[in-house]
Design an enzyme around this catalytic site. Sequence first.
Site, PDB file in Angstrom:
ATOM      1  N   LYS A 112       0.842  -1.192   0.000  1.00 46.92           N
ATOM      2  CA  LYS A 112       0.000   0.000   0.000  1.00 46.92           C
ATOM      3  C   LYS A 112       0.876   1.240   0.000  1.00 46.92           C
ATOM      4  O   LYS A 112       1.558   1.535   0.991  1.00 46.92           O
ATOM      5  CB  LYS A 112      -0.939   0.025   1.204  1.00 46.92           C
ATOM      6  CG  LYS A 112      -1.916   1.193   1.161  1.00 46.92           C
ATOM      7  CD  LYS A 112      -3.053   0.965   2.126  1.00 46.92           C
ATOM      8  CE  LYS A 112      -4.192   1.931   1.861  1.00 46.92           C
ATOM      9  NZ  LYS A 112      -5.390   1.624   2.638  1.00 46.92           N
ATOM     10  N   ASP A 211     -14.606   2.876   9.340  1.00 44.55           N
ATOM     11  CA  ASP A 211     -14.889   2.809   7.908  1.00 44.55           C
ATOM     12  C   ASP A 211     -15.130   1.361   7.483  1.00 44.55           C
ATOM     13  O   ASP A 211     -14.521   0.871   6.533  1.00 44.55           O
ATOM     14  CB  ASP A 211     -13.733   3.421   7.111  1.00 44.55           C
ATOM     15  CG  ASP A 211     -14.148   3.816   5.693  1.00 44.55           C
ATOM     16  OD1 ASP A 211     -15.366   3.988   5.447  1.00 44.55           O
ATOM     17  OD2 ASP A 211     -13.267   3.953   4.829  1.00 44.55           O
TER      18      ASP A 211
END
Length: 336
Positions: A112, A211
């Site tokens: 990432k 989230d």
Amino acid sequence: MDQTSLDVMAGFISFVIAAILFTAIGIMICKNKRSQTQATQDPTSIIVPTPNPKQTTITVEEIASFDPSLQISMSDIIAATKNFSADLVTSDSRLGIVYKAELPNGLKLAVKKLAPDAFQGFMEFRSELEILGKLRHRNIVRLLGYCIAGAERVLIYEFFEKGNLDVCLHDLFSDCARFPLRWQTRIKILRGVANGLAYMHALEKPIIHRDVKAENIFLDSQFEAHIVDFGLARMVKAEHTHVSTRAAGTMGYMPPEYEEGFTTATVKGDVYSFGILMLEVATGRRPNLPVSMNGETTSLLKWAKDMIAQNQAKEMLDPNIWVYGSTGLDDSKILE
């Protein structure tokens, strides 16, 4: 599929709607109570790293590995991702882009590359790594390490064969979605997510994800769920149930008070988002897209409530389930 199975599914849908409604009511009640006490809240109850101006900029390469068997540098990552090639992108979010990487020894990794504004500063980045490094659960992604070189910051995760749940549910051209997920597999995925969230919420210093959504649920080769992307997570003291942070989340999954601008994170907020995720998995519909009903558009939650009220719970279920729902074949076999 026989009538008994249909009735079980309809009952499950009804349970999901009821759970979401009760959670929403609880959130609104707690919100009113919090608004009355927020002004007098003890600031020491919030875990926030103290910024150090000397540590806000990194000019040399820094490497950390949480797996003794993994020895890697930024140059290794650049080579493994073919200089962060767009062809190797597996997912994208406001926090950064995830690439599939393969080392010379054949080990596959998820890399990432964080966006420049993903964190307010280096101390926030370090705080994030401290959280991730302590998580040990089969349904939570394992952080293997990180690299920093100049302004570049990269997280290294284990790789998941099936990609994320959003792709498996909605991307008809993905390898995972070539055949719809069977009902039993969807239940397995949701159970895994629930177990992962329960682990985070039950820690001595509970972690609130903030989230929870299909894009942040990755699936391994056995369709076991792994919660990822803790860029919005915050650690709070055990004696408190909230921590004030900036507003965050994804439209459609966010509980009512988040959408109204309240930035107080709660465990109940995660539970509400999980309820929406359950509804998405059962219906095959995206929570952030409008639903057409009687010539009008409405939200997924309101549509579901109306369908339940009209005794149409069975009609809510993802029609793709019927395609392979009664074949008796395992998803892992179908997708081979």
